[in-house]
Enzyme design. Structure first.
Site, PDB file in Angstrom:
ATOM      1  CB  SER A 141       2.258  -5.670  -7.008  1.00  0.00           C
ATOM      2  OG  SER A 141       1.496  -5.051  -6.317  1.00  0.00           O
TER       3      SER A 141
ATOM      4  CG  HIS B 277      -2.251  -7.640  -5.715  1.00  0.00           C
ATOM      5  ND1 HIS B 277      -1.592  -8.480  -4.903  1.00  0.00           N
ATOM      6  CD2 HIS B 277      -1.212  -6.604  -6.117  1.00  0.00           C
ATOM      7  CE1 HIS B 277      -0.660  -8.075  -4.392  1.00  0.00           C
ATOM      8  NE2 HIS B 277      -0.429  -6.803  -5.196  1.00  0.00           N
TER       9      HIS B 277
END
Length: 288
Positions: A144, A195
């Site tokens: 991610s 992230h």
């Protein structure tokens, strides 16, 4: 870190259903290879998750630097794999046909390593500033972070338009930041630093010196090159299943690519992605 479920891997089944619904011939080679590698390592992990996850303690203090390579390619469970790879499928199709397969492969490799490095720096800085050594032990896995970097890159090339984040229209240029907050609002257990590291890496490429450095290191080709024949990765016999939101800077380059894409759209929440994937899967099976 949570263990993988031992039951039916519903997320993996849905992912494979999405890939075959799009059509393997419609997926560019580097994107397809990335999907295949992540699925393969989910089914046949090189190491257990606790031995492949990324943390300051394990990498820096214990000098286990191979985790920089292992952590992006391992996932906690089948749903973790599903959401990351569905996102990779859409971003890969858009970016690989724009950048060309060689440069896109280069970007994936550099982003994968550098996102891990930035994650370690963020965790170390937070640990030092807050006086909390536990941040050095936070261990993260998954693709991610790289996907957030690719999102920044995609939004840079396609600055216009809006995406839907938790029901609110957000301009593309702010979408990464909005999704960073939204994901940690609906899924607090995800890695905020991982992230954020991806967003920072993406900004280093689009706004900083990284692209020039990569071009210098590569030498033999430039990220500005458009490789003839990229359209041959898309089968004109049927639609790929992806909505084409953007107009490209070189009109006519992708005229052979079908335009009536209606199965997947950018900016969907995880719940909306899952609902749409379930509906597509059930439709293919004749249940709906």
């Amino acid at each position: 870190m949570q263990r993988r479920s031992r039951g039916v891997n519903t997320g993996l089944i849905l992912l494979l259903s999405q890939i075959f619904h799009v059509g393997i011939n419609n997926i560019p080679p580097v994107t397809l290879a990335t999907l295949a590698l992540n699925v393969w390592l989910f089914l046949n992990p090189l190491k257990p998750l606790l031995n492949s996850c990324l943390s300051v303690e394990k990498c820096y203090q214990q000098k286990d630097w191979q985790r920089l390579l292992l952590s992006p390619l391992h996932h906690a469970d089948d749903w973790h794999l599903y959401f990351n790879m569905v996102s990779m499928l859409w971003k890969g199709i858009n970016l690989e046909r724009r950048l060309g397969s060689r440069w896109f492969a280069y970007v994936i490799i550099v982003f994968s390593i550098l996102t891990g490095v930035v994650y370690l720096l963020l965790q170390f800085a937070i640990s030092e500033l807050m006086g909390e050594p536990d941040f050095r032990r936070n261990c993260a896995v998954g693709f991610s972070g790289v996907l957030f970097a690719l999102k920044v890159l995609n939004n840079h090339y396609c600055p216009g338009g809006f995406v839907n984040v938790l029901g609110f229209p957000v301009p593309n240029r702010f979408a990464s930041w909005a999704e960073l907050v939204a994901i940690h609002f609906i899924s607090p257990g995800t890695s905020f630093a991982g992230h954020l590291a991806g967003i920072l890496v993406g900004l280093l490429y689009t706004q900083g010196p990284m692209k020039k450095i990569m071009e210098t290191c590569a030498g033999i080709f430039s990220s500005n090159n458009s490789y003839p024949g990229q359209q041959y990765y898309f089968n004109s016999a049927g639609h790929s299943g992806y909505q084409n939101h953007y107009s490209y800077s070189r009109p006519g380059l992708y005229e052979d690519v079908p335009r009536n894409y209606d199965v997947y759209t950018a900016g969907l929440s995880e719940e909306e992605q899952l609902e749409r994937a379930l509906r597509a899967s059930l439709w293919d099976q004749g249940i709906l």
